[in-house]
Design a protein around this motif. Structure first.
Motif, PDB file in Angstrom:
ATOM      1  N   GLU A   1      -2.905   4.093   6.232  1.00  0.00           N
ATOM      2  CA  GLU A   1      -3.174   2.648   6.157  1.00  0.00           C
ATOM      3  C   GLU A   1      -1.931   1.852   6.555  1.00  0.00           C
ATOM      4  OE1 GLU A   1      -4.707  -0.774   2.978  1.00  0.00           O
ATOM      5  OE2 GLU A   1      -4.580   1.345   2.372  1.00  0.00           O
TER       6      GLU A   1
ATOM      7  N   THR B   1       0.829  -1.205   0.000  1.00  0.00           N
ATOM      8  CA  THR B   1       0.000   0.000   0.000  1.00  0.00           C
ATOM      9  C   THR B   1       0.865   1.258   0.000  1.00  0.00           C
ATOM     10  OG1 THR B   1      -1.813   1.129   1.138  1.00  0.00           O
ATOM     11  CG2 THR B   1      -0.149   0.087   2.521  1.00  0.00           C
TER      12      THR B   1
ATOM     13  N   ASP C   1      -0.760   4.324   1.004  1.00  0.00           N
ATOM     14  CA  ASP C   1      -1.443   5.255   1.895  1.00  0.00           C
ATOM     15  C   ASP C   1      -0.740   5.266   3.258  1.00  0.00           C
ATOM     16  OD1 ASP C   1      -3.113   6.849   3.301  1.00  0.00           O
ATOM     17  OD2 ASP C   1      -4.885   5.560   3.153  1.00  0.00           O
TER      18      ASP C   1
END
Length: 386
Positions: free
Chosen positions: A303, A298, A300
């Motif tokens: 996140e 990921t 992000d």
């Protein structure tokens, strides 16, 4: 064939009759027919095919057989096929069967359709003999399967039906027991269907029916035993869809091959489900490793931090690994703070050393010293970075 007819076929018939009567003129007369003899033989064969009376058929065929002996290079294929067809027609024209088919009707209907009509009347014995006699492709297997399906509808005990069906069908390698088992299941004879499926040699035929019968564990065992990954995936995904998670985990944990395929599938398609499986099966550290794997995929930042927090919870029994995750979480927070302070999105994703180096480039010596203290960077290494 009328009286005093001069047609070649009539002359051949009379010549044969003379020969049968031991009249020497019979051979002489047949030679007199000359080049029209093949047509005369053909006409006698066709005449026999249109007769219903056995005696008339025999006389015409004997005349044709007599004539073809005097023909050069005569192809007897039609003669043989006509004889075979007449034997079949005579068998179905009897009062017990009652199919008064003409030869043209039989020729248009074909043997397959005739066999279908016979098995629909449950005349399996006659249909079986016809298939064997004229070599109907797939006909014997079709008759036996239909007979076996009909057998499941009778009121005999399951073991008796199973033994009779297996005794008959075992003579035909490759025949499908699954069709018979399906018929038994539709009749509400579940145990009989399972008994018959044990004799089915093809797992691809066993597994779908077992799933229809809700015998998921048995279907999974058959699929794993077959070594067919597509079949295993079929069962695993079906169970994942129809069972609640706890029941599914209880079944899958006992099948090593299916478990590995499930992990490979969920690793790419359903990581949340795999995390739940790891936690339910008493392997929280594997769930943590899965979360760390997602962390690297990921982009992000928020996140990423959440993934590390969840991963840390699964590593409580491994303090060293938990400490590493905690330091990584701290590094991410510090990198976000540095990006806000410098206004440059260049810190997230760097290692500790690279973060310190980048901080020094932007003239943030105080922040670099704080990072040294927070992460326990040795002085020698810190001065080497500077």
């Amino acid at each position: 064939f009328t009286t005093e007819s001069v047609e070649p076929s009539a002359q051949l018939y009379e010549a044969w009759h003379d020969y049968e009567s031991k009249n020497a003129s019979g051979v002489k007369n047949v030679r007199l027919i000359g080049h029209e003899l093949p047509e005369a033989v053909q006409a006698c064969i066709e005449a026999a095919s249109h007769e219903f009376a056995l005696e008339s058929q025999n006389r015409c065929l004997k005349a044709a057989a007599f004539g073809k002996c005097f023909c050069d290079f005569y192809n007897a294929k039609q003669f043989v096929e006509t004889c075979q067809s007449l034997r079949v027609l005579n068998a179905v024209r009897t009062p017990d069967v009652g199919l008064a088919l003409t030869f043209p009707q039989y020729d248009a209907l074909k043997a397959d359709a005739l066999v279908d009509r016979l098995i629909d009347r449950h005349m399996h014995g006659l249909a079986y003999k016809i298939c064997e006699y004229i070599h109907v492709k797939g006909g014997v297997d079709k008759v036996l399967v239909h007979w076996a399906c009909a057998k499941t509808r009778q009121g005999q005990p399951d073991a008796v039906v199973r033994d009779e069906v297996v005794a008959r069908l075992s003579q035909r390698p490759g025949i499908s027991y699954a069709q018979v088992a399906n018929a038994a299941f539709r009749e509400g004879r579940r145990n009989l269907a399972i008994m018959l499926l044990e004799h089915e040699p093809k797992a691809c035929e066993q597994v779908p029916l077992l799933l229809d019968m809700h015998e998921d564990e048995m279907a999974l065992a058959k699929a794993v035993g077959s070594g067919d990954t597509s079949l295993v995936y079929l069962v695993v995904l079906h169970m994942k869809k129809t069972l609640d998670n706890q029941d599914f985990f209880r079944v899958i944990v006992n099948h090593h091959g299916a478990r590995n395929l499930l992990i490979a599938y969920c690793m790419e398609q359903a990581p949340e489900f795999l995390e739940e499986y790891y936690n339910a099966s008493g392997s929280p550290h594997l769930a943590s490793l899965l979360l760390i794997r997602q962390y690297f995929k990921t982009t992000d930042p928020e996140e990423k931090e959440q993934l590390l927090k969840r991963a840390k919870e699964g590593l409580l029994q491994k303090p060293a690994d938990a400490k590493m995750l905690e330091e990584q979480m701290l590094l991410i927070r510090e990198q976000h703070a540095l990006e806000k302070e410098t206004g440059r999105a260049e810190f997230v994703g760097l290692s500790v050393s690279d973060t310190v180096f980048q901080t020094l480039i932007y003239g943030e010596a105080r922040r670099a010293a704080q990072l040294q203290k927070a992460f326990g960077i040795p002085p020698k290494r810190f001065w080497w970075i500077k």
